[in-house]
Design an enzyme around this catalytic site. Sequence first.
Site, PDB file in Angstrom:
ATOM      1  N   ASP A   1       1.010  -1.199   0.089  1.00 46.89           N
ATOM      2  CA  ASP A   1       0.069   0.030   0.005  1.00 46.89           C
ATOM      3  C   ASP A   1       0.822   1.266  -0.092  1.00 46.89           C
ATOM      4  O   ASP A   1       2.222   1.152   0.110  1.00 46.89           O
ATOM      5  CB  ASP A   1      -0.863   0.114   1.235  1.00 46.89           C
ATOM      6  CG  ASP A   1      -1.907   1.171   1.181  1.00 46.89           C
ATOM      7  OD1 ASP A   1      -2.536   1.457   0.129  1.00 46.89           O
ATOM      8  OD2 ASP A   1      -2.225   1.953   2.319  1.00 46.89           O
ATOM      9  N   SER A   2       0.388   2.422  -0.109  1.00 47.32           N
ATOM     10  CA  SER A   2       1.033   3.669  -0.074  1.00 47.32           C
ATOM     11  C   SER A   2       1.399   3.871   1.210  1.00 47.32           C
ATOM     12  O   SER A   2       2.276   4.537   1.555  1.00 47.32           O
ATOM     13  CB  SER A   2       0.170   4.871  -0.789  1.00 47.32           C
ATOM     14  OG  SER A   2      -0.991   4.846   0.109  1.00 47.32           O
TER      15      SER A   2
ATOM     16  N   TYR B   1      -1.034   8.265  -2.765  1.00 48.56           N
ATOM     17  CA  TYR B   1      -1.404   7.805  -3.944  1.00 48.56           C
ATOM     18  C   TYR B   1      -2.565   8.523  -5.000  1.00 48.56           C
ATOM     19  O   TYR B   1      -2.926   8.713  -5.811  1.00 48.56           O
ATOM     20  CB  TYR B   1      -1.204   6.349  -4.418  1.00 48.56           C
ATOM     21  CG  TYR B   1      -0.195   5.612  -4.450  1.00 48.56           C
ATOM     22  CD1 TYR B   1       1.041   6.077  -3.958  1.00 48.56           C
ATOM     23  CD2 TYR B   1      -0.137   4.438  -4.920  1.00 48.56           C
ATOM     24  CE1 TYR B   1       2.248   5.491  -4.082  1.00 48.56           C
ATOM     25  CE2 TYR B   1       1.209   3.933  -4.965  1.00 48.56           C
ATOM     26  CZ  TYR B   1       2.240   4.294  -4.468  1.00 48.56           C
ATOM     27  OH  TYR B   1       3.534   3.870  -4.709  1.00 48.56           O
ATOM     28  N   GLY B   2      -3.722   8.660  -3.928  1.00 48.77           N
ATOM     29  CA  GLY B   2      -5.137   8.862  -4.058  1.00 48.77           C
ATOM     30  C   GLY B   2      -5.453  10.252  -4.726  1.00 48.77           C
ATOM     31  O   GLY B   2      -6.430  10.301  -5.306  1.00 48.77           O
TER      32      GLY B   2
ATOM     33  N   CYS C   1      -4.365  -1.726  -2.047  1.00 51.99           N
ATOM     34  CA  CYS C   1      -4.699  -0.269  -2.151  1.00 51.99           C
ATOM     35  C   CYS C   1      -5.539  -0.359  -3.496  1.00 51.99           C
ATOM     36  O   CYS C   1      -5.221  -0.726  -4.476  1.00 51.99           O
ATOM     37  CB  CYS C   1      -3.412   0.293  -2.316  1.00 51.99           C
ATOM     38  SG  CYS C   1      -3.466   2.044  -3.078  1.00 51.99           S
ATOM     39  N   ASN C   2      -6.893   0.576  -3.372  1.00 51.67           N
ATOM     40  CA  ASN C   2      -7.443   0.302  -4.347  1.00 51.67           C
ATOM     41  C   ASN C   2      -7.110   1.191  -5.458  1.00 51.67           C
ATOM     42  O   ASN C   2      -7.427   1.002  -6.564  1.00 51.67           O
ATOM     43  CB  ASN C   2      -9.225   0.790  -3.909  1.00 51.67           C
ATOM     44  CG  ASN C   2      -9.755   0.052  -2.917  1.00 51.67           C
ATOM     45  OD1 ASN C   2     -10.658  -0.720  -3.350  1.00 51.67           O
ATOM     46  ND2 ASN C   2      -9.266   0.173  -1.785  1.00 51.67           N
ATOM     47  N   THR C   3      -6.286   2.236  -5.146  1.00 50.63           N
ATOM     48  CA  THR C   3      -5.957   3.074  -6.338  1.00 50.63           C
ATOM     49  C   THR C   3      -5.035   2.503  -7.031  1.00 50.63           C
ATOM     50  O   THR C   3      -4.918   2.739  -8.151  1.00 50.63           O
ATOM     51  CB  THR C   3      -5.318   4.414  -5.524  1.00 50.63           C
ATOM     52  OG1 THR C   3      -6.204   4.842  -4.288  1.00 50.63           O
ATOM     53  CG2 THR C   3      -4.926   5.407  -6.390  1.00 50.63           C
TER      54      THR C   3
ATOM     55  N   CYS D   1     -11.428   2.457  -0.203  1.00 51.01           N
ATOM     56  CA  CYS D   1     -10.066   2.786  -0.035  1.00 51.01           C
ATOM     57  C   CYS D   1      -9.387   1.959   1.380  1.00 51.01           C
ATOM     58  O   CYS D   1     -10.284   1.855   2.169  1.00 51.01           O
ATOM     59  CB  CYS D   1      -9.692   4.299   0.099  1.00 51.01           C
ATOM     60  SG  CYS D   1      -8.267   4.574   0.822  1.00 51.01           S
ATOM     61  N   THR D   2      -8.528   1.325   1.081  1.00 50.44           N
ATOM     62  CA  THR D   2      -8.196   0.295   2.265  1.00 50.44           C
ATOM     63  C   THR D   2      -8.049   1.134   3.814  1.00 50.44           C
ATOM     64  O   THR D   2      -7.639   0.566   4.737  1.00 50.44           O
ATOM     65  CB  THR D   2      -6.818  -0.590   1.880  1.00 50.44           C
ATOM     66  OG1 THR D   2      -5.801   0.162   1.726  1.00 50.44           O
ATOM     67  CG2 THR D   2      -7.255  -1.399   0.851  1.00 50.44           C
ATOM     68  N   HIS D   3      -7.597   2.498   3.504  1.00 46.17           N
ATOM     69  CA  HIS D   3      -7.294   3.306   4.710  1.00 46.17           C
ATOM     70  C   HIS D   3      -8.686   3.387   5.365  1.00 46.17           C
ATOM     71  O   HIS D   3      -8.730   3.509   6.726  1.00 46.17           O
ATOM     72  CB  HIS D   3      -6.856   4.564   4.519  1.00 46.17           C
ATOM     73  CG  HIS D   3      -5.648   4.853   4.220  1.00 46.17           C
ATOM     74  ND1 HIS D   3      -4.839   4.258   3.255  1.00 46.17           N
ATOM     75  CD2 HIS D   3      -4.484   5.162   4.916  1.00 46.17           C
ATOM     76  CE1 HIS D   3      -3.457   4.561   3.130  1.00 46.17           C
ATOM     77  NE2 HIS D   3      -3.083   5.042   4.332  1.00 46.17           N
TER      78      HIS D   3
HETATM   79  N1  DGL Z   1      -5.124   2.837   0.590  1.00 49.75           N
HETATM   80  C1  DGL Z   1      -5.118   3.232  -0.834  1.00 49.75           C
HETATM   81  C2  DGL Z   1      -6.405   2.981  -1.489  1.00 49.75           C
HETATM   82  O1  DGL Z   1      -6.837   1.937  -0.966  1.00 49.75           O
HETATM   83  C3  DGL Z   1      -5.143   4.892  -1.133  1.00 49.75           C
HETATM   84  C4  DGL Z   1      -4.347   5.864   0.030  1.00 49.75           C
HETATM   85  C5  DGL Z   1      -3.549   6.929  -0.721  1.00 49.75           C
HETATM   86  O2  DGL Z   1      -4.259   7.855  -1.142  1.00 49.75           O
HETATM   87  O3  DGL Z   1      -2.260   6.798  -0.762  1.00 49.75           O
HETATM   88  O4  DGL Z   1      -6.743   3.689  -2.352  1.00 49.75           O
END
Ligand code: DGL
Length: 286
Positions: free
Chosen positions: A16-17, A48-49, A80-82, A203-205
């Site tokens: 992940d990021s 990353y988003g 990470c979805n992004t 988003c996994t966060h």
């Molecule tokens: N955890 C990341 C996701 O699932 C995004 C976090 C980020 O923006 O870096 O998209």
Amino acid sequence: MVEAKTESRPRIGVFDSGVGGLSILAALQSRMPQATFVYAADNAHFPYGTKSRDEVIQLTVATVRAMLKRAELDIIVIACNTASTAALKYLRERFPVEFVGVVPAVKPAAAETKTGCIGLLATPTTIAGDYTSDLIANHAASAQVVLVGSRRLVELAELKLRGIHVALDEVRAEISPLFNQQIADKQPADKVVSKVDTVVLGCTHFPLLIEELKAASPWPVKWIDSGKAVASRVADVMKITKYNAQASDQVAGCVFLATTLADTESLQPALQQYGFASIEFLSLSP
Ligand code: DGL
């Protein structure tokens, strides 16, 4: 240094990021306690988003290359979805290792909703991506989908894992566009839309903020994340059907890698709960 893999201990990479992938890691650990985990956070380039698709692809490829240089892995979960929605196809073409991605759980949400109205909460890049519009067109065509992109929620999840209190007002402000149907209800009958009753955490966060999200929503909704589904998929791909965990198996040999060690010290207590004793530097230079 990470040791070579063994038959009995699958070696699973998680990327992940930042710390968002820990929400996926928790589900993987609970489904496969015998595995060892190599977690890589490209925190030097977080978030990353808000980056372009091309930048996300380039950074994800670079981090995965560094992970594979560092450790022998049976599978890598792009937690990470992004990154998954942008880069999965490129990763599969480029590296001879199995990948499992995490993409917004739009399909289960469309099956779950009673009002026919679902929310999708994700990063701005995921919300804007073609992958997401295709997901909705293919799996939620009959539902109303309210799309909300938030960068701040990602930052709040990072702060929470560093022991910083998250203010509910901030969370409320970020998720309020999901619930604007309250206003719509007051519109003329032909304009009335349904209330959101199901929200995809794309988003996994965001599952790391689940208590705050529940407390900040104006009415109860079903929050859907991808953790369990991803863990089942990884177990299927690795043909892990049943395993009798032993005490000594618990998250043994887990490694947390970060592309910068700046601002990571305050993460240590949270990481220990996932079995990471320390944070090691992962260099992205070839
Ligand atoms: N955890 C990341 C996701 O699932 C995004 C976090 C980020 O923006 O870096 O998209």
